[in-house]
Scaffold this motif. Sequence first.
Motif, mmCIF file in Angstrom:
data_model
loop_
_atom_site.group_PDB
_atom_site.id
_atom_site.type_symbol
_atom_site.label_atom_id
_atom_site.label_comp_id
_atom_site.label_asym_id
_atom_site.label_seq_id
_atom_site.Cartn_x
_atom_site.Cartn_y
_atom_site.Cartn_z
ATOM 1 N N ALA A 171 -4.836 -23.520 -22.527
ATOM 2 C CA ALA A 171 -5.892 -23.859 -23.280
ATOM 3 C C ALA A 171 -5.622 -24.990 -24.494
ATOM 4 C CB ALA A 171 -5.993 -22.500 -23.979
ATOM 5 N N ARG A 172 -6.745 -25.610 -24.714
ATOM 6 C CA ARG A 172 -6.995 -26.895 -25.453
ATOM 7 C C ARG A 172 -6.251 -26.658 -27.178
ATOM 8 N NH1 ARG A 172 -5.638 -31.821 -23.275
ATOM 9 N NH2 ARG A 172 -7.569 -31.685 -21.392
ATOM 10 N N LEU A 173 -5.315 -27.499 -27.294
ATOM 11 C CA LEU A 173 -4.717 -26.845 -28.378
ATOM 12 C C LEU A 173 -5.514 -27.533 -29.693
ATOM 13 C CD1 LEU A 173 -0.888 -26.951 -28.466
ATOM 14 C CD2 LEU A 173 -2.721 -24.532 -27.936
ATOM 15 N N ASP A 174 -5.336 -27.629 -30.592
ATOM 16 C CA ASP A 174 -6.467 -28.292 -31.779
ATOM 17 C C ASP A 174 -5.570 -29.530 -31.948
ATOM 18 O OD1 ASP A 174 -7.832 -26.549 -33.034
ATOM 19 O OD2 ASP A 174 -5.804 -25.951 -34.426
ATOM 20 N N THR A 175 -4.325 -29.870 -31.693
ATOM 21 C CA THR A 175 -3.350 -31.116 -31.669
ATOM 22 C C THR A 175 -4.145 -32.425 -30.328
ATOM 23 O OG1 THR A 175 -1.738 -30.351 -30.020
ATOM 24 C CG2 THR A 175 -1.300 -30.625 -32.549
ATOM 25 N N GLY A 179 -2.384 -25.804 -24.446
ATOM 26 C CA GLY A 179 -0.379 -24.665 -24.522
ATOM 27 C C GLY A 179 -0.657 -23.416 -23.335
ATOM 28 N N LEU A 180 0.133 -22.729 -22.676
ATOM 29 C CA LEU A 180 0.399 -21.294 -22.361
ATOM 30 C C LEU A 180 -0.135 -20.394 -22.525
ATOM 31 C CD1 LEU A 180 0.473 -24.276 -20.199
ATOM 32 C CD2 LEU A 180 1.624 -22.242 -18.357
ATOM 33 N N PHE A 181 -0.587 -19.306 -22.837
ATOM 34 C CA PHE A 181 -0.978 -18.137 -23.346
ATOM 35 C C PHE A 181 -1.193 -16.969 -22.392
ATOM 36 C CE2 PHE A 181 -3.004 -21.846 -25.590
ATOM 37 C CZ PHE A 181 -2.405 -21.343 -27.233
ATOM 38 N N LEU A 182 -0.134 -15.900 -22.625
ATOM 39 C CA LEU A 182 -0.899 -14.715 -21.734
ATOM 40 C C LEU A 182 -2.255 -13.699 -22.657
ATOM 41 C CD1 LEU A 182 2.993 -12.798 -21.579
ATOM 42 C CD2 LEU A 182 1.619 -13.408 -19.863
ATOM 43 N N VAL A 183 -2.674 -13.413 -21.730
ATOM 44 C CA VAL A 183 -3.697 -12.580 -22.279
ATOM 45 C C VAL A 183 -4.138 -11.343 -21.917
ATOM 46 C CG1 VAL A 183 -6.751 -12.574 -22.191
ATOM 47 C CG2 VAL A 183 -5.207 -15.152 -22.664
#
Length: 382
Positions: A171-175, A179-183
């Motif tokens: 997912a795209r970060l505010d910066t 980043g990679l995330f577990l969902v």
Amino acid sequence: MDFDLTSEQGQLKDSIGRYLAGRYSGLEAREAMRRRPEGRDPALWQGLAELGLLGMPFAEEDGGYGGGPVETMIAMEAIGRSLALEPFLATGVLGAAALRFGASAAQKARLIPEIAAGDLCLSVALTEPGARHDLGHVATRAEETPAGPVLSGRKDLIVWGESADAIVVPARLDTGGVGLFLVDPRGAGAQLSGYAAQDGSRLADLVLDRAPAERLDPVEGSAEDADGLTVIERIAEAGIAALAAEAVGAMEELHRLTVDYLKTRRQFGVPIGSFQALQHKAVDMLLMVEQARSMACYGAMMVEADDPAERRAALSAVKVQINRSARFVGQTAVQLHGGIGMTMEYIGAHYFKRLTVIETQLGDTAFHLARVADAGGLIAAE
């Protein structure tokens, strides 16, 4: 260079081959599994865990059994040869790479033992609508809230997404970075839609609307810590090496089926395998299988290379040859079989379908050929 397997690798090859051959004994057995709700038999997954296959991709210090790319190649060849409907590509290759390169020590300690025991299936959502093989096309956004990050966006073509207990989502970060995330695909804010692929495996689309997530946290200071796109690239490269091995196993079995058919099908009172033109076609198939095997071995050697540019060009070259071999072997097998080669009652047609899907997974021929060309080829010009 020694290409012989060690005694341990030979034992792995024999054990996984026997296990899958015993359970995928023919098209009827495979079709019975495919018609299950998840498109597979969960009991077989536990059997793979008992064989040690699910812990194999991870280092011993992380709770795994210390296998490497060669062991993964052996497992994927067996999966391709048996046309197995198991989410090993999703969990043991893509998910494993996400944890190896993108997770903290604490996250590995929590997740890897569950995977090794067969209690946790992972998948990775690498693509989005309109991406066309571009791993950097990440429109899904991450938002920080007091309760933790939430994700919004859509992912598609998730390999064995229905079987996953957790999905790794870029997912795209505010910066502006990734980043990679577990969902949790069945949790709040997540809508998972599964469907059958052309080859009998299962895919899924995932729609996220402020879905709670846990960010994967790479080791600080590592190359993967700089940008999540580096981790995504490593995941895709591991997937290409694994698909290459699976395709070799499938092509090898399809070639064997074709030669057996040429020996038994009779025309004009003789086996059609006695016709020289058809013998030449069968030999051409074998040559393409062996070229693919060489490149699959090359992929297993290069997938852990330190130089990112060299690794990227090598894996793209592997995918180009695998795609070309898969198409040639599949199409030639259909031609040599005649009408039966296209019927769903014959298992050869299902091998052809799987090879056709592999050709498009993680980048088609034109995409990877362009990447090799952009890299200047595999051998530097003098």
